[in-house]
Design an enzyme around this catalytic site. Structure first.
Site, PDB file in Angstrom:
ATOM      1  N   ASN A   1      -1.908  19.175  -1.953  1.00 14.95           N
ATOM      2  CA  ASN A   1      -2.936  18.528  -1.150  1.00 14.95           C
ATOM      3  C   ASN A   1      -2.629  18.581   0.345  1.00 14.95           C
ATOM      4  OD1 ASN A   1      -3.571  15.574   0.192  1.00 14.95           O
ATOM      5  ND2 ASN A   1      -5.307  16.415  -0.922  1.00 14.95           N
TER       6      ASN A   1
ATOM      7  N   LYS B   1       0.859  -1.201   0.000  1.00 16.59           N
ATOM      8  CA  LYS B   1       0.000   0.000   0.000  1.00 16.59           C
ATOM      9  C   LYS B   1       0.880   1.230   0.000  1.00 16.59           C
ATOM     10  CE  LYS B   1      -3.812   2.323   0.268  1.00 16.59           C
ATOM     11  NZ  LYS B   1      -3.373   3.030  -0.959  1.00 16.59           N
TER      12      LYS B   1
ATOM     13  N   LYS C   1       5.275   1.682  -3.099  1.00 15.84           N
ATOM     14  CA  LYS C   1       5.291   3.047  -3.660  1.00 15.84           C
ATOM     15  C   LYS C   1       5.556   2.925  -5.151  1.00 15.84           C
ATOM     16  CE  LYS C   1       4.883   7.324  -2.310  1.00 15.84           C
ATOM     17  NZ  LYS C   1       4.174   7.866  -1.128  1.00 15.84           N
TER      18      LYS C   1
ATOM     19  N   GLN D   1       7.280   3.890   3.873  1.00 19.75           N
ATOM     20  CA  GLN D   1       5.848   3.549   3.897  1.00 19.75           C
ATOM     21  C   GLN D   1       5.575   2.306   4.756  1.00 19.75           C
ATOM     22  OE1 GLN D   1       3.851   5.601   1.490  1.00 19.75           O
ATOM     23  NE2 GLN D   1       2.248   5.082   2.936  1.00 19.75           N
TER      24      GLN D   1
ATOM     25  N   GLY E   1      -2.526   8.366  -4.397  1.00 19.68           N
ATOM     26  CA  GLY E   1      -1.824   9.550  -4.904  1.00 19.68           C
ATOM     27  C   GLY E   1      -0.593   9.902  -4.089  1.00 19.68           C
ATOM     28  N   ASP E   2       0.182  10.809  -4.624  1.00 22.48           N
ATOM     29  CA  ASP E   2       1.319  11.439  -3.946  1.00 22.48           C
ATOM     30  C   ASP E   2       1.587  12.697  -4.790  1.00 22.48           C
ATOM     31  OD1 ASP E   2       3.504  10.760  -1.731  1.00 22.48           O
ATOM     32  OD2 ASP E   2       4.618  11.586  -3.404  1.00 22.48           O
TER      33      ASP E   2
HETATM   34  P1  NDP Z   1       1.031  17.842  -4.417  1.00 20.63           P
HETATM   35  O1  NDP Z   1       1.486  17.435  -5.769  1.00 20.63           O
HETATM   36  O2  NDP Z   1      -0.417  18.053  -4.181  1.00 20.63           O
HETATM   37  O3  NDP Z   1       1.800  19.161  -3.948  1.00 20.63           O
HETATM   38  C1  NDP Z   1       3.171  19.192  -3.870  1.00 20.63           C
HETATM   39  C2  NDP Z   1       3.609  20.578  -3.413  1.00 20.63           C
HETATM   40  O4  NDP Z   1       4.992  20.526  -3.093  1.00 20.63           O
HETATM   41  C3  NDP Z   1       3.472  21.624  -4.495  1.00 20.63           C
HETATM   42  O5  NDP Z   1       3.227  22.874  -3.910  1.00 20.63           O
HETATM   43  C4  NDP Z   1       4.830  21.568  -5.170  1.00 20.63           C
HETATM   44  O6  NDP Z   1       5.203  22.776  -5.835  1.00 20.63           O
HETATM   45  C5  NDP Z   1       5.743  21.324  -3.995  1.00 20.63           C
HETATM   46  N1  NDP Z   1       6.927  20.578  -4.474  1.00 20.63           N
HETATM   47  C6  NDP Z   1       6.926  19.347  -5.025  1.00 20.63           C
HETATM   48  N2  NDP Z   1       8.167  18.965  -5.367  1.00 20.63           N
HETATM   49  C7  NDP Z   1       8.955  19.988  -5.023  1.00 20.63           C
HETATM   50  C8  NDP Z   1      10.349  20.200  -5.107  1.00 20.63           C
HETATM   51  N3  NDP Z   1      11.171  19.280  -5.645  1.00 20.63           N
HETATM   52  N4  NDP Z   1      10.828  21.372  -4.629  1.00 20.63           N
HETATM   53  C9  NDP Z   1      10.003  22.309  -4.079  1.00 20.63           C
HETATM   54  N5  NDP Z   1       8.677  22.165  -3.975  1.00 20.63           N
HETATM   55  C10 NDP Z   1       8.161  21.018  -4.435  1.00 20.63           C
HETATM   56  O7  NDP Z   1       1.600  16.710  -3.440  1.00 20.63           O
HETATM   57  P2  NDP Z   1       1.132  16.350  -1.961  1.00 20.63           P
HETATM   58  O8  NDP Z   1       0.667  17.545  -1.239  1.00 20.63           O
HETATM   59  O9  NDP Z   1       0.239  15.160  -2.049  1.00 20.63           O
HETATM   60  O10 NDP Z   1       2.507  15.830  -1.318  1.00 20.63           O
HETATM   61  C11 NDP Z   1       3.384  16.691  -0.607  1.00 20.63           C
HETATM   62  C12 NDP Z   1       4.293  15.858   0.266  1.00 20.63           C
HETATM   63  O11 NDP Z   1       3.507  15.103   1.199  1.00 20.63           O
HETATM   64  C13 NDP Z   1       5.148  14.815  -0.450  1.00 20.63           C
HETATM   65  O12 NDP Z   1       6.363  14.671   0.233  1.00 20.63           O
HETATM   66  C14 NDP Z   1       4.343  13.532  -0.289  1.00 20.63           C
HETATM   67  O13 NDP Z   1       5.154  12.397  -0.403  1.00 20.63           O
HETATM   68  C15 NDP Z   1       3.820  13.724   1.121  1.00 20.63           C
HETATM   69  N6  NDP Z   1       2.636  12.951   1.482  1.00 20.63           N
HETATM   70  C16 NDP Z   1       1.497  13.010   0.753  1.00 20.63           C
HETATM   71  C17 NDP Z   1       0.372  12.298   1.152  1.00 20.63           C
HETATM   72  C18 NDP Z   1      -0.925  12.399   0.438  1.00 20.63           C
HETATM   73  O14 NDP Z   1      -1.897  11.791   0.905  1.00 20.63           O
HETATM   74  N7  NDP Z   1      -1.043  13.113  -0.660  1.00 20.63           N
HETATM   75  C19 NDP Z   1       0.413  11.421   2.334  1.00 20.63           C
HETATM   76  C20 NDP Z   1       1.650  11.490   3.083  1.00 20.63           C
HETATM   77  C21 NDP Z   1       2.703  12.216   2.635  1.00 20.63           C
HETATM   78  P3  NDP Z   1       5.167  22.851  -7.450  1.00 20.63           P
HETATM   79  O15 NDP Z   1       3.730  22.890  -7.806  1.00 20.63           O
HETATM   80  O16 NDP Z   1       5.921  24.080  -7.775  1.00 20.63           O
HETATM   81  O17 NDP Z   1       5.866  21.609  -7.928  1.00 20.63           O
HETATM   82  O1  2IT Z   2       3.132   8.989   1.461  1.00 19.02           O
HETATM   83  C1  2IT Z   2       1.978   8.571   1.660  1.00 19.02           C
HETATM   84  O2  2IT Z   2       1.640   8.035   2.717  1.00 19.02           O
HETATM   85  C2  2IT Z   2       0.985   8.741   0.589  1.00 19.02           C
HETATM   86  N1  2IT Z   2       1.308   9.335  -0.440  1.00 19.02           N
HETATM   87  C3  2IT Z   2      -0.393   8.183   0.740  1.00 19.02           C
HETATM   88  C4  2IT Z   2      -0.423   6.721   0.387  1.00 19.02           C
HETATM   89  C5  2IT Z   2      -1.761   6.073   0.335  1.00 19.02           C
HETATM   90  O3  2IT Z   2      -1.774   4.884  -0.021  1.00 19.02           O
HETATM   91  O4  2IT Z   2      -2.779   6.683   0.633  1.00 19.02           O
END
Ligand code: NDP
Ligand code: 2IT
Length: 450
Positions: free
Chosen positions: A241, A90, A126, A111, A165-166
């Site tokens: 997100n 997952k 992942k 993860q 998603g991520d």
């Molecule tokens: P999104 O794609 O929704 O947003 C990512 C954000 O981070 C954007 O504002 C983006 O800016 C910025 N960003 C991405 N890459 C870079 C980089 N290399 N340098 C600077 N800024 C960057 O992703 P999420 O919000 O889903 O994910 C954000 C983080 O949270 C990640 O580390 C992800 O692994 C983690 N995460 C996400 C989960 C989820 O449920 N979605 C769960 C747990 C962890 P720009 O638009 O300019 O690229």
């Molecule tokens: O990093 C993370 O935990 C996620 N991107 C969410 C993974 C998931 O299966 O919901």
């Protein structure tokens, strides 16, 4: 360091020399679980750590698609099926140009431990691609997702491996991926993906879960240390997100969020972020964060200098929430945060602090909410989405939100208890790793050499 741990760390480094992010994730974990490994000399004989570090399976594949100009473009797809010890693989899918084997493996490794902390039956995985969704049309995104799923479908399933998603993969992408899976398999297998739209099997609160969960965890951590969120100044990196829903819940709990960012720069809004405007720009228009400063008076836009950390870490704040990407807080940024009086750092992103930055923050008695625990709300509600799909049933927003609160409280307690048990004070970084590792090690011992 314990001799067995040192041996495993050296082997990991020499076997994976071109994977710095992966080595970093393993190094961080091994350094904190020493007290448990010391108590269990039998681990070495059954190669327990080696088996936890080596993925069960790593798949890479070709993803060709035709862009709007009629040109064929080829990307590389990945899925690491890391551990099925306590449930089906997952974990999310990341579409970002920086994606490579090292990043997918570090994310997959983390993860496993995060999922164990949720207390739910989910293993670790992942995946993703070096495809850059920025600036692509909806049709290009759809064709890419369809091509990606055409290969991925043979490796996943509701009881096998459940992607979500991520970075770069949100509700739109999950919809296209799900549509293609269903078309190829000719079966309605709702639980094969999570983060689905509400109209076809998604769960309420999944969109908000990671950000909300981060704030629930932060609240528990602050309360346990005689602090609270109300009235505090908060800065949040990213505007995707995780960042947006962390902002929403922090504001609801009476904090003042003064800055957010994207990869080009950050906005400093001393009156507090207008989240409706931010959502309009980021979720609806998919535009740059600089637009926010153009549309709201008195807001400063500070661009990120190439090769440097975001300028957001130089802004004075009580609480910093890195919610963008890995290694976004270097030692220099950690020092700036401490100079400016930060009391807590909450990791919404995966591995956002460099190793020396974490060590420095802990030394300076800053409370650190580690990613594996603090951002586990997303995957936890993914697991709740899977159970709703199995039951062919929908829970209400309030029911799911209450579950999320309970899960985050329990995760905090696990981190706290593990840290207390080994006399580590309020080092929740070590607490999270120890709690997760202990559970996984027990499961591994029970299942024999596999
Ligand atoms: P999104 O794609 O929704 O947003 C990512 C954000 O981070 C954007 O504002 C983006 O800016 C910025 N960003 C991405 N890459 C870079 C980089 N290399 N340098 C600077 N800024 C960057 O992703 P999420 O919000 O889903 O994910 C954000 C983080 O949270 C990640 O580390 C992800 O692994 C983690 N995460 C996400 C989960 C989820 O449920 N979605 C769960 C747990 C962890 P720009 O638009 O300019 O690229
Ligand atoms: O990093 C993370 O935990 C996620 N991107 C969410 C993974 C998931 O299966 O919901």
């Amino acid at each position: 360091m314990n001799r067995y741990l040192e041996k495993v760390l050296n082997e990991t480094k020499s076997k994976n020399q071109h994977e710095p992010d992966f080595i970093q994730a393993v190094d961080e974990l091994l350094r904190t679980i020493e007290p448990v490994v010391d108590e269990h000399p039998e681990f070495e004989n059954i190669a327990l750590l080696e088996r936890m570090i080596e993925p069960e399976r790593l798949i890479t594949f070709r993803v060709p698609y035709v862009n709007d100009e009629g040109k064929t473009v080829v990307h590389r797809g990945y899925r690491v099926q890391y551990s099925s010890l306590i449930g089906p693989y997952k974990g999310g899918l990341r579409f970002h140009p920086s994606v490579n084997q090292s990043i997918i493996k570090f994310l997959g490794f983390e993860q496993i431990f995060k999922n164990a902390l949720t207390g739910l039956p989910i293993g670790g995985g992942k995946g993703g691609s070096d495809f850059d969704p920025k600036g692509k049309s909806d049709n290009e995104i759809m064709r890419f997702c369809q091509s990606f799923m055409t290969e991925l479908q043979r490796h996943i399933g509701a009881d096998v491996d459940v992607p979500a998603g991520d970075i770069g993969v949100g509700a739109r992408e999950i919809g296209y991926l799900f549509g293609q899976y269903k078309r190829i398999k000719d079966v309605y297998e709702g639980g094969v993906l999570t983060g689905k739209g509400l109209s076809y099997g998604g769960s309420l609160v999944r969109t908000e879960a990671t950000g909300y969960g981060l704030i629930y965890f932060m609240t528990e951590m602050l309360n346990a240390n005689g602090q609270c969120l109300k009235g505090k100044t908060v800065t949040i990196s990213g505007s995707g997100n995780v960042a947006i829903y962390a902002c929403q819940k922090a504001q609801e709990f009476g904090a003042k969020v003064v800055a957010m960012s994207d990869s080009n720069g950050c906005v400093y809004d001393q009156n507090g972020i207008d989240l409706d405007l931010m959502k309009q720009i980021k979720e609806v228009e998919r535009a740059r964060i600089s637009e926010y400063a153009k549309r709201k008076e008195g807001v400063e836009y500070i661009p990120t200098k190439p090769g440097e950390d975001s300028p957001i870490w130089s802004i004075k704040t009580d609480i910093a929430l890195p919610c963008a990407t890995q290694n976004e807080i270097s030692l220099a940024s950690a020092k700036k945060l401490v100079e400016n009086g930060v009391i807590a750092v909450g990791e919404g992103a995966n591995m956002p602090c460099k190793e020396d930055a974490t060590v420095y923050l802990l030394e300076k008695k800053v409370l650190v909410a580690p990613a594996k625990a603090a951002n586990a709300g997303g995957v936890a509600i993914s697991a709740v989405e899977m159970s709703q799909n199995s039951m062919r049933y929908y829970m209400t927003f309030e029911e799911v939100d209450q579950k999320l609160k309970n899960i985050m409280t329990n995760i905090f307690k696990s981190c706290q208890n593990a840290a207390e048990h080994y006399n580590l004070g309020n080092n929740y970084v070590a607490g999270a790793n120890i709690a997760a590792f202990t559970k996984l090690a027990q499961a591994m011992k029970c299942q024999g050499i596999v």
